[in-house]
Design a protein around this motif. Structure first.
Motif, PDB file in Angstrom:
ATOM      1  N   LYS A 207      86.652  11.837  48.900  1.00 23.68           N
ATOM      2  CA  LYS A 207      85.479  11.420  48.140  1.00 23.68           C
ATOM      3  C   LYS A 207      84.636  10.460  48.987  1.00 23.68           C
ATOM      4  O   LYS A 207      83.426  10.632  49.123  1.00 23.68           O
ATOM      5  CB  LYS A 207      85.899  10.742  46.833  1.00 23.68           C
ATOM      6  CG  LYS A 207      84.744  10.464  45.884  1.00 23.68           C
ATOM      7  CD  LYS A 207      85.183   9.723  44.645  1.00 23.68           C
ATOM      8  CE  LYS A 207      85.451   8.251  44.959  1.00 23.68           C
ATOM      9  NZ  LYS A 207      85.825   7.464  43.767  1.00 23.68           N
ATOM     10  N   ASN A 208      85.305   9.473  49.577  1.00 26.62           N
ATOM     11  CA  ASN A 208      84.596   8.507  50.416  1.00 26.62           C
ATOM     12  C   ASN A 208      83.918   9.171  51.610  1.00 26.62           C
ATOM     13  O   ASN A 208      82.877   8.723  52.078  1.00 26.62           O
ATOM     14  CB  ASN A 208      85.554   7.415  50.912  1.00 26.62           C
ATOM     15  CG  ASN A 208      85.995   6.507  49.781  1.00 26.62           C
ATOM     16  OD1 ASN A 208      85.304   6.384  48.768  1.00 26.62           O
ATOM     17  ND2 ASN A 208      87.156   5.897  49.931  1.00 26.62           N
ATOM     18  N   ASP A 209      84.532  10.249  52.078  1.00 28.99           N
ATOM     19  CA  ASP A 209      83.932  10.978  53.196  1.00 28.99           C
ATOM     20  C   ASP A 209      82.805  11.893  52.729  1.00 28.99           C
ATOM     21  O   ASP A 209      82.166  12.559  53.549  1.00 28.99           O
ATOM     22  CB  ASP A 209      85.005  11.815  53.910  1.00 28.99           C
ATOM     23  CG  ASP A 209      86.019  10.935  54.647  1.00 28.99           C
ATOM     24  OD1 ASP A 209      85.706   9.751  54.887  1.00 28.99           O
ATOM     25  OD2 ASP A 209      87.099  11.430  54.977  1.00 28.99           O
ATOM     26  N   GLY A 210      82.612  11.966  51.408  1.00 32.01           N
ATOM     27  CA  GLY A 210      81.513  12.772  50.885  1.00 32.01           C
ATOM     28  C   GLY A 210      81.796  14.255  50.781  1.00 32.01           C
ATOM     29  O   GLY A 210      80.885  15.059  50.602  1.00 32.01           O
ATOM     30  N   PHE A 211      83.073  14.635  50.889  1.00 31.20           N
ATOM     31  CA  PHE A 211      83.403  16.056  50.819  1.00 31.20           C
ATOM     32  C   PHE A 211      83.527  16.528  49.376  1.00 31.20           C
ATOM     33  O   PHE A 211      83.275  17.694  49.072  1.00 31.20           O
ATOM     34  CB  PHE A 211      84.720  16.346  51.544  1.00 31.20           C
ATOM     35  CG  PHE A 211      84.728  15.867  52.966  1.00 31.20           C
ATOM     36  CD1 PHE A 211      83.554  15.773  53.706  1.00 31.20           C
ATOM     37  CD2 PHE A 211      85.928  15.502  53.578  1.00 31.20           C
ATOM     38  CE1 PHE A 211      83.558  15.332  55.019  1.00 31.20           C
ATOM     39  CE2 PHE A 211      85.939  15.063  54.885  1.00 31.20           C
ATOM     40  CZ  PHE A 211      84.761  14.975  55.611  1.00 31.20           C
ATOM     41  N   ILE A 212      83.960  15.637  48.499  1.00 28.44           N
ATOM     42  CA  ILE A 212      84.131  15.999  47.095  1.00 28.44           C
ATOM     43  C   ILE A 212      83.630  14.850  46.218  1.00 28.44           C
ATOM     44  O   ILE A 212      83.312  13.771  46.715  1.00 28.44           O
ATOM     45  CB  ILE A 212      85.606  16.284  46.739  1.00 28.44           C
ATOM     46  CG1 ILE A 212      86.447  15.022  46.972  1.00 28.44           C
ATOM     47  CG2 ILE A 212      86.146  17.427  47.552  1.00 28.44           C
ATOM     48  CD1 ILE A 212      87.878  15.157  46.505  1.00 28.44           C
ATOM     49  N   GLU A 213      83.560  15.111  44.920  1.00 29.65           N
ATOM     50  CA  GLU A 213      83.247  14.083  43.954  1.00 29.65           C
ATOM     51  C   GLU A 213      84.267  14.195  42.836  1.00 29.65           C
ATOM     52  O   GLU A 213      84.725  15.296  42.521  1.00 29.65           O
ATOM     53  CB  GLU A 213      81.841  14.322  43.396  1.00 29.65           C
ATOM     54  CG  GLU A 213      80.962  13.091  43.319  1.00 29.65           C
ATOM     55  CD  GLU A 213      79.541  13.474  42.956  1.00 29.65           C
ATOM     56  OE1 GLU A 213      78.708  13.559  43.879  1.00 29.65           O
ATOM     57  OE2 GLU A 213      79.274  13.729  41.764  1.00 29.65           O
ATOM     58  N   ARG A 218      88.141  16.416  36.811  1.00 26.31           N
ATOM     59  CA  ARG A 218      87.259  17.438  37.360  1.00 26.31           C
ATOM     60  C   ARG A 218      86.897  17.119  38.812  1.00 26.31           C
ATOM     61  O   ARG A 218      86.608  15.983  39.161  1.00 26.31           O
ATOM     62  CB  ARG A 218      85.997  17.563  36.502  1.00 26.31           C
ATOM     63  CG  ARG A 218      86.330  17.995  35.074  1.00 26.31           C
ATOM     64  CD  ARG A 218      85.153  18.192  34.161  1.00 26.31           C
ATOM     65  NE  ARG A 218      84.185  19.209  34.591  1.00 26.31           N
ATOM     66  CZ  ARG A 218      84.454  20.508  34.737  1.00 26.31           C
ATOM     67  NH1 ARG A 218      85.675  20.948  34.520  1.00 26.31           N
ATOM     68  NH2 ARG A 218      83.518  21.344  35.113  1.00 26.31           N
ATOM     69  N   ILE A 219      86.940  18.156  39.630  1.00 27.90           N
ATOM     70  CA  ILE A 219      86.684  17.984  41.056  1.00 27.90           C
ATOM     71  C   ILE A 219      85.458  18.787  41.457  1.00 27.90           C
ATOM     72  O   ILE A 219      85.382  19.990  41.193  1.00 27.90           O
ATOM     73  CB  ILE A 219      87.891  18.450  41.894  1.00 27.90           C
ATOM     74  CG1 ILE A 219      89.131  17.603  41.550  1.00 27.90           C
ATOM     75  CG2 ILE A 219      87.579  18.360  43.376  1.00 27.90           C
ATOM     76  CD1 ILE A 219      90.397  18.073  42.226  1.00 27.90           C
ATOM     77  N   ARG A 220      84.510  18.111  42.074  1.00 25.69           N
ATOM     78  CA  ARG A 220      83.286  18.766  42.494  1.00 25.69           C
ATOM     79  C   ARG A 220      83.322  18.949  44.013  1.00 25.69           C
ATOM     80  O   ARG A 220      83.557  17.997  44.762  1.00 25.69           O
ATOM     81  CB  ARG A 220      82.103  17.883  42.126  1.00 25.69           C
ATOM     82  CG  ARG A 220      80.747  18.509  42.373  1.00 25.69           C
ATOM     83  CD  ARG A 220      79.659  17.521  42.014  1.00 25.69           C
ATOM     84  NE  ARG A 220      78.432  18.171  41.599  1.00 25.69           N
ATOM     85  CZ  ARG A 220      77.396  17.532  41.063  1.00 25.69           C
ATOM     86  NH1 ARG A 220      77.488  16.223  40.849  1.00 25.69           N
ATOM     87  NH2 ARG A 220      76.307  18.181  40.736  1.00 25.69           N
TER      88      ARG A 220
END
Lengths: 235, 235
Positions: A207-213, A218-220
């Motif tokens: 998430k911190n790396d901006g790959f997912i949210e 729920r995973i974006r």
DNA sequence: CGGTACGTTGAGTCATATCAACCATAGTGG
DNA sequence: CCACTATGGTTGATATGACTCAACGTACCG
């Protein structure tokens, strides 16, 4: 009856769902419709348990089921998921062994229960069906081999990236790029063979790396290319 | 011809070796004998390579073959071994996919190469054979599931103990309790998914504990009960 | 005799597991 | 309606199993 209408008929369901039964002849499909039993299950229901003898197998009409083995210390190891069109427990039926896995519902589902003898009889009467079933088993075997190699050689981080991509491929994304399957952190851990805390830490790293949210469960997916790279050990 | 005599005939070999071909009819066996090709291989020869298209499969008459996948960093992951009576590459033939593994000789072997089409035709013509082949594939699938669970959940020490027991079961012990299969430390590491050095250290730990004895590559089993306990996490 | 493959050992590092505490949420029953 | 409990999620501190790297020994082979 009104009820009857809601039952999925195999000769409609098979081609639509892309199930193995699309290779059956009309007469066989009719027999299947006649013998099968329609059942509904809700989250966390168990369809069958490892060690138990199996009197039939299931074809999934809707919903998601996780198939897992319980390790010696009681920890679940998720072997695969089953969704629309998939069949489960066929392994035990065909090899005539006790179930080596447990099947538990992840998302409420509708399934058909099909007596064991009918599967065997189709194998004997319909060579094309037998061949397709062999293809299916052999394909799964190939996937198992790949999984063994990954779990034995890749890091937890790499496996997590891989599993996310696998879930995307198998269950897809909604219009906002959210995964269409909802798993607990523990379930994710039980797929890739790690601790729940490790999954949490690595997910928030992604998430911190901006790959997912992350929005609760729920995973974006924001950057599947990056996940691809992680999986392939390039990053 | 003298040569001819040394060729194993499938109708003799099948029942003796307990191969899948014991379920074929006499006429089919005859056809098999006619179409097959007898081949010999020596240690480290490769029968087929992953990624390659496969035009047939092999039935092992004697010797030992390791079947492995190559991980992304080039490390071998041994999936299974094949010995007398086993068939390999049938997965690719039946699923009509490229080979997902490589097969390499561990102990000099004699095999029969059998064209792909004949396997398919037997599946179509002989329902009992098809069913037995399904049993075989499904059984292997069950073993793969167990292996996944072990590799994901057990420690290297536990897996090593398990593999030693597996090798005892599958290849047996000679009169002095030495394992009848000879593997390099690296090969053992590539089964259980660890580093060569770890295998060396743990083997010598087992030796110091009096569970095994080591004579170069030969492993003598002294206390399989203790290994059983380690595998089951009881020690 | 040098080369190559395999085996062994030690030291240092790191990824991952473990343990513990805490928070959020939702369902339950009094 | 609120305490109560269970389940799942998160974070931090700490421990350690296993990997990596490096050096060296050994044995066989052409």
């Amino acid at each position: 009856m009104k009820e009857e209408d809601s039952f999925p008929l195999c000769d409609k369901c098979a081609p639509e769902a892309g199930s193995i039964f699309r290779h059956l002849l009309p007469a066989e499909l009719e027999q299947l419709n006649y013998r099968k039993e329609f059942r509904k299950f809700r989250r966390s229901d168990v369809l069958y348990r490892e060690g138990g003898r199996i009197s039939g197998f299931y074809c999934v009409h809707s919903g998601i089921i996780k198939v897992f083995k319980t390790g010696s210390d009681g920890k679940e190891q998720i072997i695969r998921f089953a969704k629309t069109g998939d069949i489960i427990a066929y392994r035990s039926v065909l090899s005539n062994e006790a179930a080596c896995t447990t099947a538990k519902v992840i998302a409420d589902c509708e399934v058909c229960f099909i007596p064991a003898d009918i599967l065997i009889s189709f194998v004997k009467s319909n060579p094309v069906f037998a061949h397709e079933l062999l293809k299916l088993a052999c394909h799964e075997l190939g996937e198992a081999n790949t999984f063994i190699t990954d779990i034995a050689q890749k890091t937890v981080r790499e496996r997590l990236a891989e599993i996310l991509l696998y879930l995307v491929r198998d269950f897809g994304l909604d219009e906002n790029n959210y995964l269409r399957i909802s798993l607990t952190r523990e379930e994710i851990a039980n797929i890739i063979g790690t601790a729940t805390e490790s999954v949490i830490r690595l997910l928030s790293e992604f998430k911190n790396d901006g790959f997912i949210e992350l929005q609760g469960r729920r995973i974006r997916i924001l950057n599947s290319r990056a996940l691809e790279n992680i999986h392939n050990h390039l990053a």
